[in-house]
Design a protein around this motif. Structure first.
Motif, PDB file in Angstrom:
ATOM      1  N   VAL A 113       8.405  -7.320 -60.296  1.00 14.23           N
ATOM      2  CA  VAL A 113       9.139  -6.504 -59.322  1.00 14.23           C
ATOM      3  C   VAL A 113       8.177  -6.138 -58.194  1.00 14.23           C
ATOM      4  O   VAL A 113       7.127  -5.529 -58.441  1.00 14.23           O
ATOM      5  N   ILE A 114       8.534  -6.523 -56.969  1.00 14.26           N
ATOM      6  CA  ILE A 114       7.681  -6.238 -55.814  1.00 14.26           C
ATOM      7  C   ILE A 114       8.362  -5.139 -55.000  1.00 14.26           C
ATOM      8  O   ILE A 114       9.540  -5.268 -54.645  1.00 14.26           O
ATOM      9  N   ILE A 115       7.623  -4.063 -54.677  1.00 14.09           N
ATOM     10  CA  ILE A 115       8.257  -2.895 -54.031  1.00 14.09           C
ATOM     11  C   ILE A 115       7.663  -2.625 -52.649  1.00 14.09           C
ATOM     12  O   ILE A 115       6.623  -1.951 -52.540  1.00 14.09           O
ATOM     13  N   PRO A 116       8.312  -3.115 -51.586  1.00 13.94           N
ATOM     14  CA  PRO A 116       7.921  -2.693 -50.234  1.00 13.94           C
ATOM     15  C   PRO A 116       8.927  -1.707 -49.625  1.00 13.94           C
ATOM     16  O   PRO A 116       9.010  -1.595 -48.399  1.00 13.94           O
TER      17      PRO A 116
ATOM     18  N   ILE B  29       3.767  -1.851 -52.999  1.00 13.59           N
ATOM     19  CA  ILE B  29       3.296  -1.993 -51.614  1.00 13.59           C
ATOM     20  C   ILE B  29       3.502  -0.703 -50.827  1.00 13.59           C
ATOM     21  O   ILE B  29       2.718  -0.365 -49.931  1.00 13.59           O
ATOM     22  N   SER B  30       4.563   0.051 -51.131  1.00 11.12           N
ATOM     23  CA  SER B  30       4.951   1.236 -50.351  1.00 11.12           C
ATOM     24  C   SER B  30       3.792   2.222 -50.225  1.00 11.12           C
ATOM     25  O   SER B  30       3.115   2.538 -51.218  1.00 11.12           O
ATOM     26  N   ASN B  31       3.602   2.726 -49.005  1.00 13.40           N
ATOM     27  CA  ASN B  31       2.512   3.666 -48.732  1.00 13.40           C
ATOM     28  C   ASN B  31       2.917   5.117 -48.956  1.00 13.40           C
ATOM     29  O   ASN B  31       4.117   5.428 -48.874  1.00 13.40           O
TER      30      ASN B  31
ATOM     31  N   ILE C 286      11.378   7.775 -52.950  1.00 14.06           N
ATOM     32  CA  ILE C 286      11.925   6.408 -53.036  1.00 14.06           C
ATOM     33  C   ILE C 286      11.250   5.656 -54.179  1.00 14.06           C
ATOM     34  O   ILE C 286      11.914   5.048 -55.034  1.00 14.06           O
ATOM     35  N   VAL C 287       9.924   5.727 -54.228  1.00 10.96           N
ATOM     36  CA  VAL C 287       9.181   4.999 -55.272  1.00 10.96           C
ATOM     37  C   VAL C 287       9.519   5.548 -56.660  1.00 10.96           C
ATOM     38  O   VAL C 287       9.700   4.793 -57.619  1.00 10.96           O
TER      39      VAL C 287
END
Ligand SMILES: NC(=O)c1ccc[n+]([C@@H]2O[C@H](COP(=O)([O-])OP(=O)(O)OC[C@H]3O[C@@H](n4cnc5c(N)ncnc54)[C@H](O)[C@@H]3O)[C@@H](O)[C@H]2O)c1
Ligand SMILES: O=C(O)C[C@H](O)C(=O)O
Length: 360
Positions: free
Chosen positions: A120-123, A164-166, A144-145
């Motif tokens: 699972v890739i999370i941007p 990925i999310s900052n 969100i994350v």
């Protein structure tokens, strides 16, 4: 029946016979792509890995979806977003590569998007505007994350997660706390994506020493924000030496590469194309590890005992379970040791902020 109608009737019977051997149609495909299983002879996905992108309609998500659709190790690609997922799915699904693409729109479809996924890739989340730090994104992206990771814990607890999310220095600790609460935390399977720092470092160092960037490898450790991004120029491969001016210029440019893009985009977001490239490179390494390939090593922000901090980015060896081994820092010079102390100070605060967001 007239002779002219006979072939059509035979063909419909043939299609009906074939359809009855296929899996029942999934509602996501029916809703968001034009593919109707009854209208095709496909036996479904070929062998390979199942990958979901959460935030797939965004600036990173779209080019990343395209790059993962090209990846021969991917058999199924799920594209989830709270907006525009059907359009991106229809578009990417027309590429004549192996992966079957399905789109999922909005929270009610999150569980279907995640069920059965290997990676699972999370941007998902908001990007910076000029004048902001990555930490300024915390208030929106933390929630969100958290929600997305609750979905992962419920629907695919064994999946490898590429976050990925900052701010990555806080969102990875948030994800870990969510998984701990759910009883599913496996530190080997949670990886913060810092590949863009390595990609930039390789490019900038190659410019300075006059080599092809594909032939340069710079380890970048610490975290993913400002002084926590610590390039180890003493460990560049192929081995080379730098003047003090070059070290100062390169360290500064690598640490501020994200800001360079944010300012150039002047309010239209942050790095998306180079990030999609970096995320696709990192996801590909994870898939090669899952396949059991030997010697897959990348830098990543992971649960770690390399320093006294609970999370830290270093080189990690990837394998069938995600992170097989967190590799040591290696010998640092005086400049890097000073940088490490500064990085750890800032990282400790960001990690604690993420942990307490979930605990409170
Ligand atoms: N780790 C890194 O090196 C790195 C590099 C670049 C950007 N980023 C970060 O990646 C994130 C995304 O950047 P972008 O440029 O793609 O932003 P963007 O705004 O273009 O796209 C974000 C996408 O996330 C979606 N989204 C928002 N809330 C969601 C939710 N609850 N569930 C699913 N999707 C949701 C949005 O609809 C949008 O399509 C930002 O936080 C940015 O700072 C990280
Ligand atoms: O700089 C940003 O805000 C996005 C990302 O973290 C980057 O390094 O490009």
């Amino acid at each position: 029946m007239s002779q002219r109608m006979q072939p059509i009737a035979d063909a419909s019977r043939r299609i009906a016979r074939i359809s009855s051997h296929l899996h029942p149609p999934t509602s996501q495909m029916e809703e968001t792509s034009l593919l109707r299983r009854a209208n095709c002879r496909s036996k479904g996905a070929a062998p390979g890995f199942k990958v979901a992108i959460l935030g797939a309609a965004g600036g990173i998500g779209q080019p990343l979806a395209m790059l993962m659709k090209i990846n021969p190790l991917v058999s199924v690609l799920h594209l989830y977003d709270v907006v525009n997922a059907p359009g991106v799915t229809a578009d990417v699904s027309h590429m004549n590569t192996g992966a079957v693409v399905r789109g999922f729109l909005g929270q009610p479809q999150l569980e279907n998007a995640l069920t059965g996924m290997d990676l699972v890739i999370i941007p998902a989340g908001v990007p910076r505007k000029p004048g902001m730090t990555r930490d300024d994104l915390f208030n929106i992206n933390a929630g969100i994350v958290k929600t997305l990771c609750e979905g992962v814990a419920k629907c695919c607890p064994k999946a490898i997660v590429n976050l990925i999310s900052n701010p990555v220095n806080s969102t990875v600790p948030i994800a870990a706390e969510v998984f701990k609460r759910a009883g599913t935390f496996d530190p080997r399977r949670l990886l913060g994506v810092t590949t863009l720092d390595v990609v930039r470092a390789n490019t900038f160092v190659a410019e300075v020493i006059g080599l092809d960037p594909r032939d340069v490898n710079v380890p970048v450790v610490g975290g993913h924000a400002g002084v926590t991004i610590l390039p180890l120029l003493s460990q560049v491969n192929p081995p080379c030496s730098f003047t003090p001016d070059e070290i100062s210029h390169l360290t500064n440019r690598i640490q501020n590469g994200g800001t360079e893009v944010v300012e150039a985009k002047a309010g239209a977001g942050s790095a998306t194309l180079s990030m999609a490239y970096a995320a696709a490179k990192f996801a590909d390494a994870c898939l090669h590890g899952l396949r059991g390939d030997a010697g897959v090593v990348e830098c990543s922000f992971v649960a770690s005992q390399v320093t006294e901090l609970p999370f830290f980015a270093t080189k990690v060896q990837l394998g069938r379970n995600g992170v097989e081994e967190v590799l040591p820092l290696g010998p640092l010079n005086e400049f890097e040791r000073a940088g490490l102390e500064k990085a750890k100070k800032e990282l400790a605060v960001s990690i604690e902020k993420g942990v307490s967001f979930v605990k409170k």
